[in-house]
Design a protein around this motif. Sequence first.
Motif, PDB file in Angstrom:
ATOM      1  N   LYS A 235      -1.185  -1.875   4.786  1.00  0.00           N
ATOM      2  CA  LYS A 235      -1.914  -1.161   5.837  1.00  0.00           C
ATOM      3  C   LYS A 235      -2.581  -2.135   6.798  1.00  0.00           C
ATOM      4  O   LYS A 235      -2.969  -3.242   6.412  1.00  0.00           O
ATOM      5  CB  LYS A 235      -2.994  -0.271   5.215  1.00  0.00           C
ATOM      6  CG  LYS A 235      -2.450   0.961   4.564  1.00  0.00           C
ATOM      7  CD  LYS A 235      -3.584   1.910   4.207  1.00  0.00           C
ATOM      8  CE  LYS A 235      -3.040   3.185   3.573  1.00  0.00           C
ATOM      9  NZ  LYS A 235      -4.123   4.000   3.018  1.00  0.00           N
ATOM     10  N   THR A 236      -2.738  -1.681   8.034  1.00  0.00           N
ATOM     11  CA  THR A 236      -3.486  -2.493   8.995  1.00  0.00           C
ATOM     12  C   THR A 236      -4.951  -2.515   8.586  1.00  0.00           C
ATOM     13  O   THR A 236      -5.489  -1.542   8.052  1.00  0.00           O
ATOM     14  CB  THR A 236      -3.380  -1.917  10.414  1.00  0.00           C
ATOM     15  OG1 THR A 236      -3.859  -0.569  10.390  1.00  0.00           O
ATOM     16  CG2 THR A 236      -1.948  -1.938  10.917  1.00  0.00           C
TER      17      THR A 236
ATOM     18  N   ILE B 205      -2.453  -7.299   8.092  1.00  0.00           N
ATOM     19  CA  ILE B 205      -1.930  -6.245   7.217  1.00  0.00           C
ATOM     20  C   ILE B 205      -2.252  -6.632   5.782  1.00  0.00           C
ATOM     21  O   ILE B 205      -2.051  -7.781   5.387  1.00  0.00           O
ATOM     22  CB  ILE B 205      -0.417  -6.045   7.441  1.00  0.00           C
ATOM     23  CG1 ILE B 205      -0.197  -5.514   8.865  1.00  0.00           C
ATOM     24  CG2 ILE B 205       0.174  -5.089   6.407  1.00  0.00           C
ATOM     25  CD1 ILE B 205       1.245  -5.450   9.287  1.00  0.00           C
ATOM     26  N   PHE B 206      -2.778  -5.687   5.041  1.00  0.00           N
ATOM     27  CA  PHE B 206      -3.173  -5.955   3.657  1.00  0.00           C
ATOM     28  C   PHE B 206      -2.761  -4.766   2.820  1.00  0.00           C
ATOM     29  O   PHE B 206      -3.103  -3.627   3.141  1.00  0.00           O
ATOM     30  CB  PHE B 206      -4.690  -6.170   3.599  1.00  0.00           C
ATOM     31  CG  PHE B 206      -5.191  -6.597   2.241  1.00  0.00           C
ATOM     32  CD1 PHE B 206      -4.752  -7.780   1.662  1.00  0.00           C
ATOM     33  CD2 PHE B 206      -6.121  -5.814   1.559  1.00  0.00           C
ATOM     34  CE1 PHE B 206      -5.222  -8.175   0.407  1.00  0.00           C
ATOM     35  CE2 PHE B 206      -6.595  -6.210   0.303  1.00  0.00           C
ATOM     36  CZ  PHE B 206      -6.144  -7.389  -0.267  1.00  0.00           C
ATOM     37  N   GLU B 207      -2.025  -5.047   1.780  1.00  0.00           N
ATOM     38  CA  GLU B 207      -1.532  -3.989   0.903  1.00  0.00           C
ATOM     39  C   GLU B 207      -0.861  -2.859   1.691  1.00  0.00           C
ATOM     40  O   GLU B 207      -1.110  -1.672   1.440  1.00  0.00           O
ATOM     41  CB  GLU B 207      -2.679  -3.473   0.006  1.00  0.00           C
ATOM     42  CG  GLU B 207      -3.202  -4.617  -0.887  1.00  0.00           C
ATOM     43  CD  GLU B 207      -4.378  -4.222  -1.797  1.00  0.00           C
ATOM     44  OE1 GLU B 207      -4.986  -3.164  -1.546  1.00  0.00           O
ATOM     45  OE2 GLU B 207      -4.682  -4.988  -2.727  1.00  0.00           O
TER      46      GLU B 207
ATOM     47  N   ARG C 160     -10.053 -11.116  -0.149  1.00  0.00           N
ATOM     48  CA  ARG C 160      -9.796 -12.456  -0.684  1.00  0.00           C
ATOM     49  C   ARG C 160     -10.442 -13.530   0.199  1.00  0.00           C
ATOM     50  O   ARG C 160     -10.040 -13.747   1.340  1.00  0.00           O
ATOM     51  CB  ARG C 160      -8.293 -12.698  -0.765  1.00  0.00           C
ATOM     52  CG  ARG C 160      -7.577 -11.706  -1.682  1.00  0.00           C
ATOM     53  CD  ARG C 160      -6.081 -11.774  -1.461  1.00  0.00           C
ATOM     54  NE  ARG C 160      -5.740 -11.538  -0.060  1.00  0.00           N
ATOM     55  CZ  ARG C 160      -4.544 -11.787   0.468  1.00  0.00           C
ATOM     56  NH1 ARG C 160      -3.585 -12.297  -0.297  1.00  0.00           N
ATOM     57  NH2 ARG C 160      -4.309 -11.547   1.731  1.00  0.00           N
TER      58      ARG C 160
ATOM     59  N   GLU D 270      -6.313 -14.368   8.311  1.00  0.00           N
ATOM     60  CA  GLU D 270      -7.263 -14.198   7.232  1.00  0.00           C
ATOM     61  C   GLU D 270      -7.225 -15.441   6.342  1.00  0.00           C
ATOM     62  O   GLU D 270      -6.187 -16.116   6.257  1.00  0.00           O
ATOM     63  CB  GLU D 270      -6.901 -12.965   6.406  1.00  0.00           C
ATOM     64  CG  GLU D 270      -7.374 -11.658   7.022  1.00  0.00           C
ATOM     65  CD  GLU D 270      -6.527 -11.192   8.191  1.00  0.00           C
ATOM     66  OE1 GLU D 270      -7.079 -10.759   9.226  1.00  0.00           O
ATOM     67  OE2 GLU D 270      -5.297 -11.288   8.103  1.00  0.00           O
TER      68      GLU D 270
ATOM     69  N   ILE E  83     -11.153  -0.404   4.933  1.00  0.00           N
ATOM     70  CA  ILE E  83     -10.202  -1.254   4.212  1.00  0.00           C
ATOM     71  C   ILE E  83     -10.582  -2.683   4.537  1.00  0.00           C
ATOM     72  O   ILE E  83     -11.085  -2.961   5.622  1.00  0.00           O
ATOM     73  CB  ILE E  83      -8.743  -0.965   4.654  1.00  0.00           C
ATOM     74  CG1 ILE E  83      -7.720  -1.830   3.916  1.00  0.00           C
ATOM     75  CG2 ILE E  83      -8.569  -1.134   6.140  1.00  0.00           C
ATOM     76  CD1 ILE E  83      -6.254  -1.510   4.294  1.00  0.00           C
ATOM     77  N   ARG E  84     -10.404  -3.602   3.566  1.00  0.00           N
ATOM     78  CA  ARG E  84     -10.624  -5.000   3.922  1.00  0.00           C
ATOM     79  C   ARG E  84      -9.846  -5.909   2.986  1.00  0.00           C
ATOM     80  O   ARG E  84      -9.605  -5.563   1.822  1.00  0.00           O
ATOM     81  CB  ARG E  84     -12.107  -5.377   3.912  1.00  0.00           C
ATOM     82  CG  ARG E  84     -12.710  -5.568   2.540  1.00  0.00           C
ATOM     83  CD  ARG E  84     -14.212  -5.683   2.572  1.00  0.00           C
ATOM     84  NE  ARG E  84     -14.727  -5.228   1.316  1.00  0.00           N
ATOM     85  CZ  ARG E  84     -14.962  -6.026   0.252  1.00  0.00           C
ATOM     86  NH1 ARG E  84     -14.791  -7.312   0.345  1.00  0.00           N
ATOM     87  NH2 ARG E  84     -15.382  -5.513  -0.895  1.00  0.00           N
ATOM     88  N   ASP E  85      -9.461  -7.044   3.528  1.00  0.00           N
ATOM     89  CA  ASP E  85      -8.842  -8.089   2.723  1.00  0.00           C
ATOM     90  C   ASP E  85     -10.002  -8.862   2.085  1.00  0.00           C
ATOM     91  O   ASP E  85     -10.681  -9.622   2.739  1.00  0.00           O
ATOM     92  CB  ASP E  85      -7.994  -8.987   3.630  1.00  0.00           C
ATOM     93  CG  ASP E  85      -7.312 -10.104   2.859  1.00  0.00           C
ATOM     94  OD1 ASP E  85      -7.657 -10.329   1.673  1.00  0.00           O
ATOM     95  OD2 ASP E  85      -6.447 -10.769   3.450  1.00  0.00           O
TER      96      ASP E  85
END
Lengths: 359, 359, 359, 359
Positions: free
Chosen positions: C75-76, C71-73, B121, B17, B117-119
């Motif tokens: 979680k996958t 993985i973010f916070e 940033r 990422e 869910i997503r990153d």
Amino acid sequence: MAGNTFGNIFMLTTFGESHGPAIGGVIDGCPAGLEIDVEFIQKELDRRRPGQSSITSPRDEKDKVEILSGIFEGKTTGTPIAFIIYNKNQKSKDYDHLKELYRPSHADFTYDKKYGIRDYRGGGRSSARETAARVVGGSIAKLILQAQDINIQAYVSQIGSITLEQDYKSLNLDSIENSLVRCPDDKKGTEMIDLIEKLKNEGDSIGGTITCIIKGVPPGIGEPVFDKLQADLAKAMLSINAAKGFEYGSGFESASMKGSEHNDTFIKEGDRITTETNFSGGIQGGISNGQDIYFRVAFKPVATIMSEQVTIDKNGNKQKLKGAGRHDVCIVPRAVPIVESMAALVIADHYLRNKVSRL
Amino acid sequence: MAGNTFGNIFMLTTFGESHGPAIGGVIDGCPAGLEIDVEFIQKELDRRRPGQSSITSPRDEKDKVEILSGIFEGKTTGTPIAFIIYNKNQKSKDYDHLKELYRPSHADFTYDKKYGIRDYRGGGRSSARETAARVVGGSIAKLILQAQDINIQAYVSQIGSITLEQDYKSLNLDSIENSLVRCPDDKKGTEMIDLIEKLKNEGDSIGGTITCIIKGVPPGIGEPVFDKLQADLAKAMLSINAAKGFEYGSGFESASMKGSEHNDTFIKEGDRITTETNFSGGIQGGISNGQDIYFRVAFKPVATIMSEQVTIDKNGNKQKLKGAGRHDVCIVPRAVPIVESMAALVIADHYLRNKVSRL
Amino acid sequence: MAGNTFGNIFMLTTFGESHGPAIGGVIDGCPAGLEIDVEFIQKELDRRRPGQSSITSPRDEKDKVEILSGIFEGKTTGTPIAFIIYNKNQKSKDYDHLKELYRPSHADFTYDKKYGIRDYRGGGRSSARETAARVVGGSIAKLILQAQDINIQAYVSQIGSITLEQDYKSLNLDSIENSLVRCPDDKKGTEMIDLIEKLKNEGDSIGGTITCIIKGVPPGIGEPVFDKLQADLAKAMLSINAAKGFEYGSGFESASMKGSEHNDTFIKEGDRITTETNFSGGIQGGISNGQDIYFRVAFKPVATIMSEQVTIDKNGNKQKLKGAGRHDVCIVPRAVPIVESMAALVIADHYLRNKVSRL
Amino acid sequence: MAGNTFGNIFMLTTFGESHGPAIGGVIDGCPAGLEIDVEFIQKELDRRRPGQSSITSPRDEKDKVEILSGIFEGKTTGTPIAFIIYNKNQKSKDYDHLKELYRPSHADFTYDKKYGIRDYRGGGRSSARETAARVVGGSIAKLILQAQDINIQAYVSQIGSITLEQDYKSLNLDSIENSLVRCPDDKKGTEMIDLIEKLKNEGDSIGGTITCIIKGVPPGIGEPVFDKLQADLAKAMLSINAAKGFEYGSGFESASMKGSEHNDTFIKEGDRITTETNFSGGIQGGISNGQDIYFRVAFKPVATIMSEQVTIDKNGNKQKLKGAGRHDVCIVPRAVPIVESMAALVIADHYLRNKVSRL
């Protein structure tokens, strides 16, 4: 690996040469419990067949699909669905003169270079006859999608320089199948037919474009990075014989647009998040956003023409060549169900792939 | 299956990422015994990086690739080649305001819908930063191809409405890298730069097209039916962030051409079979015919602009948004090495696939 | 294609040589939303590491896994999970004498024949060090399975001729990790340790077997025909370094059994359909039936021994060879977490694959 | 993905249910230019068919293979080879009583749980009839291997407790096909036949083992790490109906051996590097070393027996069941060509895969 399979979960493998005993395919990965309407499959196949009208090839192939496995008491069982279409009336003798000849813009030369051997009768494996198997596979993919209210419709948007400029939203897509050229605008359709008839008399051929619209795809379909939805659609379309280009959403037009014009503003309509414009063509970051997915495919003119051409044979000697018998002047109208089928294969496959994206 | 791997024999898997610890990739299937010029890989990576000039993003990423495996004493060993590029200076705090925002024509909304869910940033996985890993993979593919005298060159052929109409054959392709916009025509290049500067001042962005030429591919490369060479090139190109269209050879122009115009006549030049014209773009029936392969890719304008836009957040509330910091006005010049890299991945993979086509 | 990826949906690719900068892997296809317990991953890795006790290799590798993406916070995110384990304290110099030597029953000769080049330091890619990456991958697969109440436990059931004859049902599987040799029977475990100590003094090595039990797999997991659950388990196990055999359920014993003895009678227990016996090992027709899945894997003795052996070098000259430094007398106890990991990869992958078996 | 395809380059997809219209398969990736001896294919298929002798099932299926594509003028063309075997004389009515019954140690229950629907006639897709398609695929793989002087021979090494203890090297493998039970030792063969006849009279069935030897594989075949040659052989074997175990080389015996006994010492014989012993079974580090590859497969007794058994139906009600009609008492002799076919598929595939391991 040898390129005869399409898809990751819903996988279609096709086989067969245009003048061998049969063509057909195997679908592996069709979920169990799908009701199969065999008449619908046959009807889809009929949409592709030659001999439909005065403007298509006069061969009347009457292809009949036989399903060999994977369906029990009208439903899929989760096991491979094999199907076969026997080749009839192939006059292999007709092709003896092509044995050593490289027809211009056909695959004779390249198959020879690749394999050192080729079935020269009617183009063998490179014949567009192979696409009949795609239509069978695509029709079963459509049945999966219809159960999700996803619908795919394609039409002819250009033949030669006759172009349908209108946005698909202003067209009556229900009228497509009423048109001999599968053009939803009567006036343009008539011009297209006239052009095809004219070129038929001249012993020439012509290219065109097809526009395809996919409605009802929920947000979240498509795999980021390499298997973006548009990437798999592009591959699917460019794998069709004679296809030369693909664009989706704003396409090549986007190259001359500014970000401030092109960005699709998010808005809320009731409970649903939607966008004001749809330059994205229903896909953002390779994943569907719930808007219509639409794209356009360019097709070159048919390589076989009824006028004399000069070419060479296997040994490099000059030879004269003239197409004979039964060929389309323009395959674009018959390519409409093929475009839809390939789109259905992509969307059904990605629909299933998405089922494992979350725990 | 989840779409992060490209290729069948020469397989590149990318990861990372934009604001995680690192991005990188693994190449599996690179044949043993290939000499690896690490400087060349780094140089290719530098061609893609931001901060190259006044017209690209001012971020100076100075990406440095580290190779972790698969190379021993300067040569590939046949085992996986893993590489890593650490992310530096990521200011994740910069992105807090985007946590719940759906930026127009970005992948925020679709990732959310797909994964839940997503990153957020810097776009996370959907960031074009991922393409740095493609350039590393592509540079190793180029080393395979260079050993076969196959060369790939791409250039900017359009920015906004400034279009380079000339045939690639009349251009000096060696001058591409001397141009800030990677345009091999000085005059047009200057116009393009002026346009980009103007839009920068306006806080806007612009699209464009890239033309790519592959020379030296021997006849016989490509797998018929679904994995036609053009199909895999189309997929490769449409998998690049912001790509909206692909055409090869005569492309969309072919739609308005007649067969008698479009067919490429075979001729013999010395011992070699060649064609008089090359509307086929070097591919017939999905297989290379020994002519130049060429294609064009359309890119939309960058979605992040420095002017205020309206959008919504996760909860459907209207929000104002304005791009901040370091963004390209036009990514097309920096996409040139990415287009080349993806083309190299396709051709190297098909070159290897062809090795098993005959006994 | 080059064999460094395992799985179809949950795909693990590993990379790295034992004496290169690092080993590691990429998991693609892990569903989004899985909570990742990094301590659990590290703990699993610690179970495999050398230097755990007096009977394992005295190298104290202290492998530390670093996760780079996906993985973010906590979680996958559905994007690839890349991880890396840096190699430390590799004394490459130690291996200079092996540069041209073919160690008996090692992969030196075959790698040379295959690739024409090899990283000879510590076995390079063929080193069992690669399996550390499998344990990381397997630990994430275990997290998926634990969420479904599927549990995997393996133990040492034989070292040399010391064999644990009891059925797994009569053993206390919770005691496995208390045993230095991972044998759930104290008496046999002590005998095994004594045997290993004895062989250590003799400069020799010894083989053994591992039994693995998978509890809680619901009926319906596994794909018929080629990807039967037992087929994929067999492949997984035989891909582990030094594995020589696999049997599940009644295994080789079934060869001497009659159908009337071997058939597992279906019975109803409350609402649940179960079987009286479980010779089937929880799998019928390649698909789980809800009973315990159990299997046994045979491992050959470690090829590196501390006694002098005769071998040849690259040029066919006779050479003497004696293992030096840090090697296990018996790798079977350390292979327990590897067997579990490979089993977890198979079951997690098939669990996900099954999600698309029905509409 | 749904498990009906085997192989990576040489790919066999099979289809068909035992009582549907036909079974068959598609081979994709067979190199062009291979001469196809159709009689050889049919002969291989005849080796598998029921009704060969008094000890096999009395059904006389007379399966006839028809090839539909991929072969032209006696040679492969590089395009998919499709083949079909029509099902004849299926008496579907015979199976009406099984519609809702779960036969012990059959796949009725597990297919139902997986798919929610199944073709109950004769086991449907789970029937061993599917393996006829594997034999066709395997016979074409054998033709590839024969051209490289690679030969595969399997024989029955155990029926019930009658075991052929001798090393394969002391047996006359040319006599295998002269034996009704495919045992190359006359005396043991006669005992095995007597045992089968006895169990036939008792209405029971019996298991056994098959030993397979592959000679002539050059060093270098096999892909390290996950696709080790033994791993793919194990998967291939365990994918055969009724297979319960696999061991290669020293197999389970190795568990009780010391390294000093087990290591295969390299020696030079003339110009060739060979080993004194072959506990490795011709494979080191997953790659062939030029020695004979040999392995053993265990088969459970046939689940259908002619004695009365108790089972339950779909609703959990107790039912009595008695096999009727035409079933083998021991399928092991007929499984010999299936074991050989699966081995041929693995070796041919890896032979082709190895062609891209070096530049």
